[in-house]
Scaffold this active site. Structure first.
Site, PDB file in Angstrom:
ATOM      1  CG  ASP A  62      -2.235  -0.724   1.017  1.00 32.16           C
ATOM      2  OD1 ASP A  62      -2.667  -0.859  -0.149  1.00 32.16           O
ATOM      3  OD2 ASP A  62      -2.838  -1.159   2.022  1.00 32.16           O
ATOM      4  NE  ARG A 132      -8.181   2.368   7.714  1.00 32.71           N
ATOM      5  CZ  ARG A 132      -7.554   2.104   6.571  1.00 32.71           C
ATOM      6  NH1 ARG A 132      -6.493   2.787   6.213  1.00 32.71           N
ATOM      7  NH2 ARG A 132      -7.975   1.131   5.777  1.00 32.71           N
ATOM      8  CG  HIS A 161      -8.224   7.310   4.453  1.00 27.98           C
ATOM      9  ND1 HIS A 161      -7.459   6.478   3.656  1.00 27.98           N
ATOM     10  CD2 HIS A 161      -7.660   7.267   5.688  1.00 27.98           C
ATOM     11  CE1 HIS A 161      -6.484   5.949   4.384  1.00 27.98           C
ATOM     12  NE2 HIS A 161      -6.593   6.405   5.622  1.00 27.98           N
ATOM     13  CB  CYS A 270      -5.178   7.135  -2.399  1.00 18.50           C
ATOM     14  SG  CYS A 270      -6.850   7.075  -1.774  1.00 18.50           S
TER      15      CYS A 270
HETATM   16  N1  ARG Z   1      -5.357   0.061   1.067  1.00 17.81           N
HETATM   17  C1  ARG Z   1      -5.085   1.364   1.618  1.00 17.81           C
HETATM   18  C2  ARG Z   1      -5.604   1.426   3.034  1.00 17.81           C
HETATM   19  O1  ARG Z   1      -6.662   0.913   3.294  1.00 17.81           O
HETATM   20  C3  ARG Z   1      -5.695   2.422   0.768  1.00 17.81           C
HETATM   21  C4  ARG Z   1      -5.339   3.802   1.206  1.00 17.81           C
HETATM   22  C5  ARG Z   1      -5.993   4.869   0.390  1.00 17.81           C
HETATM   23  N2  ARG Z   1      -5.486   6.140   0.702  1.00 17.81           N
HETATM   24  C6  ARG Z   1      -6.216   7.248   0.873  1.00 17.81           C
HETATM   25  N3  ARG Z   1      -5.605   8.390   1.012  1.00 17.81           N
HETATM   26  N4  ARG Z   1      -7.529   7.203   0.946  1.00 17.81           N
HETATM   27  O2  ARG Z   1      -4.999   1.990   3.905  1.00 17.81           O
END
Ligand code: ARG
Length: 277
Positions: A62, A132, A161, A270
């Site tokens: 990632d 998160r 996010h 992202c």
């Molecule tokens: N697979 C990553 C996660 O879940 C994707 C992150 C996406 N990043 C973002 N800025 N939305 O952490």
């Protein structure tokens, strides 16, 4: 012109699931992921932006999602601390890149996934929480940057996010309006109301009465995970309704294809960390 940091998806894969988009049983075309990412990089360069590259590390699939690597405002870098252990080693890799580049760096003290959840909108930082980034990290960001932080509560796990549910488009030239921005140009955002708690929706309506309200269909292709330079908005090609809404407001939509990275829950934003000197 903007200054971005990106990270090539050399080791990209979906081999764990930390958000509802990720299914390790769904095949990912790694070559196509690199080609799509390279086209995004080329799009920024063609627009005249500066793009620096952080070296990808094996075992960190990632790490391509550079937006989660830091938050950079006024040349100050706040590092990150990931919610999930799978991504933990990315944090020092990004922070040391900025330290080596001579930035004033600050370590994260709480779970904080960088620009995934912290978005600069005019003078304010919009800060997501719920999945998160921890609320305590919002106070830390306010302290480090000396900018007012507005907490927004995310409620839909698909929009885990803030940058999957809201995009800062730029500033209006209208200096008169409501929203606490009197005397300064007001930022314009696009967002999906359904991704936020009732109280946060009310906050967004007060701050951004002229926001672009996105449809659930456009959000569901990660259309809001877009990158605006104030005029041109790079967004997923499938978000056609949103592209039309943006064009009718005078923005130039620039569609890009990122189907493979979307299998990890990521779009253009992202992959893109903005460096603000
Ligand atoms: N697979 C990553 C996660 O879940 C994707 C992150 C996406 N990043 C973002 N800025 N939305 O952490």
């Amino acid at each position: 012109m903007a200054h971005y940091v990106m990270c090539r998806p050399t080791y990209f894969a979906v081999d764990y699931a930390i958000n509802p988009w990720m299914d390790p049983a769904t095949p990912v075309d790694a070559g196509l992921a690199v080609a799509q990412w390279t086209a995004l990089y080329g799009t920024y360069r063609a627009l005249g932006h500066t793009v620096d590259l952080v070296d990808p590390l094996p075992g960190l699939p990632d790490m391509v999602f550079a937006a989660n690597g830091a938050t950079v405002v006024d040349g100050i870098v706040l590092g990150v601390q990931f919610r999930h252990p799978e991504r933990a080693p990315e944090a020092p890799a990004y922070l040391s890149w900025f330290a080596d580049a001579g930035f004033d760096t600050h370590e994260a003290k709480y779970v904080n996934e960088g620009e995934g959840d912290l978005l600069l909108a005019g003078r304010y930082l919009l800060a997501g929480t719920g999945f998160r980034t921890e609320h305590a990290a919002h106070a830390r960001a306010q302290e480090v940057f000396g900018r007012p932080v507005i907490t927004l509560q995310l409620v839909d796990p698909r929009y885990y996010h803030l940058d999957t549910a809201l995009c800062v488009l730029g500033d209006t030239s209208d200096e008169s309006g409501p929203g606490g921005f009197a005397g300064r140009p007001r930022p314009v955002v696009a967002y999906l109301p359904e991704a936020f708690s009732p109280g946060s929706r009310a906050v967004l309506r007060r701050l951004f009465p002229d926001a672009v309200v996105a449809s659930p269909a456009d959000a569901a292709v990660l259309g809001l995970n877009a990158v605006s330079d104030g005029r041109r908005v790079v967004l997923p090609a499938e978000a056609r309704g949103l592209a039309d809404q943006l064009a009718s407001r005078g923005y130039e939509p620039i569609p890009v294809h990122l189907s493979e990275l979307r299998k990890a829950g990521g779009g253009p934003k992202c992959c893109t960390l903005e460096v603000r000197r």
